[in-house]
Write an enzyme that holds these catalytic residues in place. Sequence first.
Site, PDB file in Angstrom:
ATOM      1  N   ASN A  28      39.418  41.832  41.966  1.00  0.00           N
ATOM      2  CA  ASN A  28      39.863  42.363  43.242  1.00  0.00           C
ATOM      3  C   ASN A  28      39.044  43.441  43.945  1.00  0.00           C
ATOM      4  OD1 ASN A  28      40.246  44.442  41.333  1.00  0.00           O
ATOM      5  ND2 ASN A  28      42.430  44.894  42.027  1.00  0.00           N
ATOM      6  N   LYS A  88      31.081  41.730  31.611  1.00  0.00           N
ATOM      7  CA  LYS A  88      31.627  40.495  31.738  1.00  0.00           C
ATOM      8  C   LYS A  88      32.555  40.425  32.997  1.00  0.00           C
ATOM      9  CE  LYS A  88      35.297  38.594  31.083  1.00  0.00           C
ATOM     10  NZ  LYS A  88      35.563  37.819  32.422  1.00  0.00           N
ATOM     11  N   GLY A 121      42.200  45.788  34.454  1.00  0.00           N
ATOM     12  CA  GLY A 121      42.999  44.629  34.788  1.00  0.00           C
ATOM     13  C   GLY A 121      44.251  44.729  34.269  1.00  0.00           C
ATOM     14  N   GLU A 149      42.032  50.642  32.528  1.00  0.00           N
ATOM     15  CA  GLU A 149      42.894  50.951  33.895  1.00  0.00           C
ATOM     16  C   GLU A 149      43.721  49.734  34.217  1.00  0.00           C
ATOM     17  OE1 GLU A 149      43.843  51.087  37.174  1.00  0.00           O
ATOM     18  OE2 GLU A 149      41.729  50.727  37.960  1.00  0.00           O
ATOM     19  N   CYS A 167      45.843  47.571  42.231  1.00  0.00           N
ATOM     20  CA  CYS A 167      46.684  48.110  41.327  1.00  0.00           C
ATOM     21  C   CYS A 167      47.177  49.297  41.784  1.00  0.00           C
ATOM     22  CB  CYS A 167      45.989  48.238  39.790  1.00  0.00           C
ATOM     23  SG  CYS A 167      44.498  49.420  39.817  1.00  0.00           S
ATOM     24  N   GLU A 224      54.230  43.916  39.580  1.00  0.00           N
ATOM     25  CA  GLU A 224      53.256  44.213  40.327  1.00  0.00           C
ATOM     26  C   GLU A 224      53.241  42.934  41.109  1.00  0.00           C
ATOM     27  OE1 GLU A 224      49.655  44.736  38.162  1.00  0.00           O
ATOM     28  OE2 GLU A 224      49.092  46.544  39.460  1.00  0.00           O
TER      29      GLU A 224
HETATM   30  C1  SIN Z   1      42.276  48.404  41.345  1.00  0.00           C
HETATM   31  O1  SIN Z   1      43.074  48.046  42.092  1.00  0.00           O
HETATM   32  O2  SIN Z   1      41.828  48.025  40.323  1.00  0.00           O
HETATM   33  C2  SIN Z   1      41.581  49.689  41.831  1.00  0.00           C
HETATM   34  C3  SIN Z   1      41.677  50.138  43.182  1.00  0.00           C
HETATM   35  C4  SIN Z   1      40.955  51.263  43.519  1.00  0.00           C
HETATM   36  O3  SIN Z   1      39.945  51.813  42.933  1.00  0.00           O
HETATM   37  O4  SIN Z   1      41.276  51.843  44.623  1.00  0.00           O
END
Ligand code: SIN
Length: 497
Positions: free
Chosen positions: A164, A187, A241, A263, A297, A394
């Site tokens: 993303n 990766k 992820g 994360e 996310c 999500e």
């Molecule tokens: C993410 O969606 O994984 C990160 C988003 C961000 O750094 O703002």
Amino acid sequence: MTEVITDQEQAFLAKLPTGLYIDGAWRPSSSGAEFEVLDPATEQVLARVADATPDDGEAALEAAHRAQRSWEKTAPRERGEILRRAFELVTARADEFALAMTLEMGKPLAESRGEVAYGAEFLRWFSEEAPRIGGRYSTSPDGVNRLLVVKRPVGPCLFITPWNFPLAMATRKIAPAIAAGCTMVLKPAALTPLTALLLTSVFEEAGLPPGVLNVIPTTSAGAVTGPLIKDSRLRKLSFTGSTEVGRRLIADSADQVLRVSMELGGNAPFLVFEDADIPSAVAGGVLAKMRNGGEACVAANRFLVHESVAEEFTAAFVERMRSFTPARGTEPSSTIGPLVDAATRDKVDALVSEAVDDGANLALGGRRLEGAGYFYEPTVLTDVPRGARILDEEIFGPVAPITTFATEEEAVELANSTPFGLVCFAYTRSLDRTMRLAEELETGMLGINAGVVSNPAAPFGGVKQSGLGREGGLEGIDEYLETCYVGISDPFASRKG
Ligand code: SIN
């Protein structure tokens, strides 16, 4: 709408690196296999990229392991200067990075340019942190011994990054690792490897020594990274992820008791209180929802609006959501691109249909767009019943479910009622309320009257099932450092006879 890859884009794509990068050299996969990278807006093939095998993974880790000792002895200033040069190069080539990202991930060029600035900033931030890695010297409380606290690099790392934010999620891991003196294997996501490979070529140009960064795109993620996670040469795993995959990786890391940074998923509540400035809340809500087409996310996943302002907020919010123009990200008119693939688009569609079946009201959108590409209309749902799946999962798309609350206590309870705790957004003019929220919301990050909190100078990360560790900020480099305590016995003992 442009529905084909143009000749100019073909010429640009032809110049992008598509090999594996191991021990400072570009090479094909050991099996000779390649995989296709698709344009989510046209569903056409953009490029073919070398498909790493487990043997390539092993070679990448061996290179990282071999380079570790000399890299950690490289002067911090020199490590910082390599990062600084990489920052300058990414910035100078911002248009190339933006185009690569838009082509493979789909977001509009303007958003990709925003990500270039965001992603590059991690390079600059950690170039400044490299020479500031400290330690501590103190006297033990009884005055006898001396306590020396030394910071050392963790060692070879494995990074698994998502599609993303193909640039920023890579630089957010690579930059602190370089600053701390760690070597690494990256990766990148198989859906978006081109940006990571372009970034790799920038590091090569910036003078990063062979073996420090090794890059292995692959379609066999588990088969390639699984053995690395079990290999004693690896010292750290950092993953961005889904919580589902993160949980498995944490379990796999247990054998070696690897340092992990995770994360993971979020379910961000966007709270609008009765004392909020409604136009600001609408603007912030649209940003929190629609940044990156909702594929983040940290995207607002649930709008919780005080019942006294719900009508006013919803009417204005729907109008702002209506103003988006879905188009291929390279089109000047595009303000929202396609979703990344058919599976993502179908999941979004299923969540919306289920919510409507459960009794939600479709205030806007609710359809996939006809024709090529994985486009989905900006969508607003109101009166979403508690318990609807869309409030628990999500969404990762341009869909905003709105529900209401009556009291601050109820809002906090709803906000906290998920296994996730990445980010919350709240709009209020009350300082007292802000302080209460900061103490009561179960979250790693809180945006007050702000639709975006992401900032390379701040610690990004979540609590509960949203993850472990922090990326960025002063905290970001700690993820790549070990603490070694040296106890020194009484230096005056010999004088005491
Ligand atoms: C993410 O969606 O994984 C990160 C988003 C961000 O750094 O703002």
